[in-house]
Enzyme design. Structure first.
Site, PDB file in Angstrom:
ATOM      1  N   LYS A   1       0.827  -1.207   0.000  1.00 59.65           N
ATOM      2  CA  LYS A   1       0.000   0.000   0.000  1.00 59.65           C
ATOM      3  C   LYS A   1       0.863   1.259   0.000  1.00 59.65           C
ATOM      4  O   LYS A   1       0.603   2.206  -0.750  1.00 59.65           O
ATOM      5  CB  LYS A   1      -0.945  -0.012   1.203  1.00 59.65           C
ATOM      6  CG  LYS A   1      -1.904   1.173   1.216  1.00 59.65           C
ATOM      7  CD  LYS A   1      -3.045   0.985   2.194  1.00 59.65           C
ATOM      8  CE  LYS A   1      -2.624   1.134   3.611  1.00 59.65           C
ATOM      9  NZ  LYS A   1      -3.775   1.364   4.519  1.00 59.65           N
TER      10      LYS A   1
ATOM     11  N   GLY B   1      -4.641   7.747   5.613  1.00 54.24           N
ATOM     12  CA  GLY B   1      -3.814   8.710   6.312  1.00 54.24           C
ATOM     13  C   GLY B   1      -2.539   9.014   5.547  1.00 54.24           C
ATOM     14  O   GLY B   1      -2.085  10.163   5.487  1.00 54.24           O
TER      15      GLY B   1
ATOM     16  N   ARG C   1      -8.184  11.712  12.849  1.00 48.64           N
ATOM     17  CA  ARG C   1      -6.750  11.478  13.015  1.00 48.64           C
ATOM     18  C   ARG C   1      -5.965  12.796  13.059  1.00 48.64           C
ATOM     19  O   ARG C   1      -6.333  13.784  12.407  1.00 48.64           O
ATOM     20  CB  ARG C   1      -6.225  10.568  11.909  1.00 48.64           C
ATOM     21  CG  ARG C   1      -6.858   9.191  11.992  1.00 48.64           C
ATOM     22  CD  ARG C   1      -6.350   8.239  10.945  1.00 48.64           C
ATOM     23  NE  ARG C   1      -4.951   7.896  11.155  1.00 48.64           N
ATOM     24  CZ  ARG C   1      -4.282   7.071  10.361  1.00 48.64           C
ATOM     25  NH1 ARG C   1      -4.884   6.511   9.334  1.00 48.64           N
ATOM     26  NH2 ARG C   1      -3.020   6.790  10.615  1.00 48.64           N
TER      27      ARG C   1
ATOM     28  N   SER D   1       7.788   9.175  12.225  1.00 42.89           N
ATOM     29  CA  SER D   1       6.682   8.987  11.291  1.00 42.89           C
ATOM     30  C   SER D   1       7.159   9.174   9.864  1.00 42.89           C
ATOM     31  O   SER D   1       7.586  10.272   9.487  1.00 42.89           O
ATOM     32  CB  SER D   1       5.545   9.980  11.586  1.00 42.89           C
ATOM     33  OG  SER D   1       4.602   9.996  10.533  1.00 42.89           O
TER      34      SER D   1
ATOM     35  N   ASP E   1       2.333  -0.906  12.132  1.00 42.34           N
ATOM     36  CA  ASP E   1       1.076  -1.392  11.563  1.00 42.34           C
ATOM     37  C   ASP E   1       0.837  -2.869  11.838  1.00 42.34           C
ATOM     38  O   ASP E   1      -0.247  -3.386  11.574  1.00 42.34           O
ATOM     39  CB  ASP E   1       1.052  -1.162  10.048  1.00 42.34           C
ATOM     40  CG  ASP E   1       0.787   0.287   9.689  1.00 42.34           C
ATOM     41  OD1 ASP E   1       0.125   0.976  10.479  1.00 42.34           O
ATOM     42  OD2 ASP E   1       1.238   0.727   8.620  1.00 42.34           O
TER      43      ASP E   1
ATOM     44  N   LYS F   1      -3.932   5.609  15.486  1.00 39.24           N
ATOM     45  CA  LYS F   1      -4.065   5.003  14.162  1.00 39.24           C
ATOM     46  C   LYS F   1      -5.545   5.047  13.772  1.00 39.24           C
ATOM     47  O   LYS F   1      -6.317   5.873  14.279  1.00 39.24           O
ATOM     48  CB  LYS F   1      -3.507   3.582  14.177  1.00 39.24           C
ATOM     49  CG  LYS F   1      -2.019   3.502  14.541  1.00 39.24           C
ATOM     50  CD  LYS F   1      -1.125   4.202  13.540  1.00 39.24           C
ATOM     51  CE  LYS F   1      -0.964   3.428  12.258  1.00 39.24           C
ATOM     52  NZ  LYS F   1      -0.028   4.081  11.304  1.00 39.24           N
TER      53      LYS F   1
ATOM     54  N   ARG G   1      -7.061  -3.562  10.287  1.00 36.08           N
ATOM     55  CA  ARG G   1      -6.048  -4.441  10.880  1.00 36.08           C
ATOM     56  C   ARG G   1      -6.570  -5.126  12.150  1.00 36.08           C
ATOM     57  O   ARG G   1      -6.189  -6.261  12.446  1.00 36.08           O
ATOM     58  CB  ARG G   1      -4.760  -3.660  11.141  1.00 36.08           C
ATOM     59  CG  ARG G   1      -4.178  -3.063   9.856  1.00 36.08           C
ATOM     60  CD  ARG G   1      -2.749  -2.637   9.989  1.00 36.08           C
ATOM     61  NE  ARG G   1      -2.348  -1.761   8.906  1.00 36.08           N
ATOM     62  CZ  ARG G   1      -2.009  -2.161   7.676  1.00 36.08           C
ATOM     63  NH1 ARG G   1      -2.025  -3.445   7.387  1.00 36.08           N
ATOM     64  NH2 ARG G   1      -1.646  -1.281   6.751  1.00 36.08           N
TER      65      ARG G   1
END
Length: 437
Positions: free
Chosen positions: A25, A98, A126, A171, A319, A346, A392
């Site tokens: 992704k 995001g 978020r 990040s 993740d 998240k 997830r």
């Protein structure tokens, strides 16, 4: 079944076979974005046909980059050049992405036109100040809601200047947004991180001809550079493969091959964590695709033992923690996670969601502000799990359901299509017991 709103997970059979996991992704987002900004025509193979990545492709189409889809997972992108984007008609909808919203904000900060980035209910909660703050230091004007959440109103025509940015958070999305804005800035832009994060942006900018210096935790480029069209092959997504790595590790009798999975060293913290717990995972047929290392992963069932997860691994597996929590529940002894406060911002508060869900199935979990202690080895029971619309979380409990003698109902699974379209059918074919509720 891929359109199901809820799942029932129950014990299936040992996982067997060879699986092709959908494209990465993170790489897909960047490939279609950079191809749109490049001079010339690029072909992307292995593009993830998920809702998130399609949203990014659609946004750049709205801004004038023509895209063709000659076959599923292939995109031919006719780039408009770094200065060729056009003002869109209406808002730009990032869906649940995001990554899409934060990276695109960096690109839009340097445009001559105004734009508005919106997202779905989950994305709209978020935090975005971590991106809008450094972009403002560069001269951008981006308005958010009072609490720093979307929509993002990006004001065009703002001259940007390069900055030396010491990121307070580890990040890759923040780093990437600053670097992309840096392409439109006067002078040099550099980013230093508290911990090294995945370097997809740096690798791919280099593949598109941008002169960029980078090493773990550092990156630097100068503004005004142009991107040259190039062809990209997207590797299989490690975050998607993670669910099968964990499932085959904990379901007795399993032996599963996952083909040509992306093994970016800043992405594979889970691989190291599982091996620390005793997992039997070998790498075969190593190669390189689109500047990214790939290999087949052969995973066999092995008894796992609880472990203290090194904090140094956390940024490289942020993740994958939902899957790790299920592995910890199946392991003998305690697994301790610290330094993972990022999980609370998240798609859902993943620490709280995983702790609550595992407790529902009979697992003792001691939750902390930045992690948890999972007491493994309990026999899992049946129950109803709230995924909170987090793809997830939903897939993690599909694994947990394989260890119960009853049924695990998982609510609100539609968002799985954002990152792993067809997960349920692929899992069912491999041996999962998973049906629509």
């Amino acid at each position: 079944m891929s359109n199901a709103q809820h799942w029932i997970a129950r014990k299936g059979r040992p996982l067997q076979g060879s699986l092709v996991i959908p494209g990465d992704k993170s790489v897909s987002h960047r490939a279609v974005m950079f191809a749109a900004l490049a001079d010339g025509t690029s072909t992307i193979d292995g593009f993830l046909e998920g809702e998130d990545t399609r949203a990014t492709a659609r946004i750049f189409s709205q801004m004038g980059a023509r895209m063709e889809t000659p076959s599923p997972s292939r995109r031919v992108v006719h780039g408009v050049g770094i200065d060729g984007l056009q003002a869109p008609q209406g808002e730009l909808d990032c869906g649940n992405a995001g990554t899409g919203m934060r990276l695109i904000a960096g690109v839009l900060a340097g445009q001559a036109f105004d734009s508005v980035l919106i997202g779905d209910e989950s994305l709209s909660r978020r935090p975005m100040r971590r991106v809008t703050g450094p972009l403002a230091q560069m001269g951008a004007r981006i308005d958010t809601q009072a609490d720093g959440t979307p929509p993002l109103h990006v004001h065009g025509g703002q001259p940007l200047k390069g900055i030396a940015f010491a990121s307070p958070v580890a990040s890759a999305q923040v780093k990437s947004a600053v670097l992309l804005a840096g392409l439109y800035a006067d002078g040099e832009t550099s980013v230093v991180e508290p911990h090294p994060t995945r370097d997809y942006t740096e690798r791919m900018l280099a593949a598109f001809g941008v002169e960029i210096e980078y090493s773990p935790g550092k990156a630097r480029l100068r503004g005004g550079q142009r991107l040259r069209a190039t062809d990209i092959v997207v590797p299989a997504d490690f975050s998607s493969a993670a669910f099968f790595l964990v499932a085959a590790s904990i379901i007795p009798g399993s032996e599963l091959r996952l083909q040509q999975v992306g093994l970016n060293p800043r992405r594979t913290g889970l691989l190291h964590a599982l091996r620390l717990m005793g997992a039997d995972i070998t790498e075969e047929n190593p190669a390189e695709q689109g500047g990214e290392p790939v290999a087949d992963l052969l995973v066999r069932h092995a008894p796992l033992k609880g472990a203290r997860i090194p904090e140094a691994l956390v940024p490289d597996m942020i993740d994958e923690f939902p899957a790790l929590f299920v592995a910890a529940a199946a392991a003998e002894g305690q697994t301790v996670v610290t330094g993972a406060a990022e999980l609370r911002v998240k798609e859902s508060d993943r620490l709280a969601a995983m702790a609550t869900g595992l407790r529902t199935l009979g697992v003792q979990v001691d939750e902390t502000e930045d992690g948890a202690t999972i007491h493994g080895g309990a026999v899992l029971g049946s129950g109803t799990i709230e995924s909170h619309g987090d793809h997830r979380i939903a897939m993690a409990f599909a694994i947990a359901g394989q260890l119960t003698d009853g049924d695990v109902r998982i609510n609100d699974v539609a968002n799985v299509a954002t990152s792993f379209p067809g997960f349920d059918s692929l899992a069912g074919g491999a041996g999962f017991g998973l049906t629509a509720a």
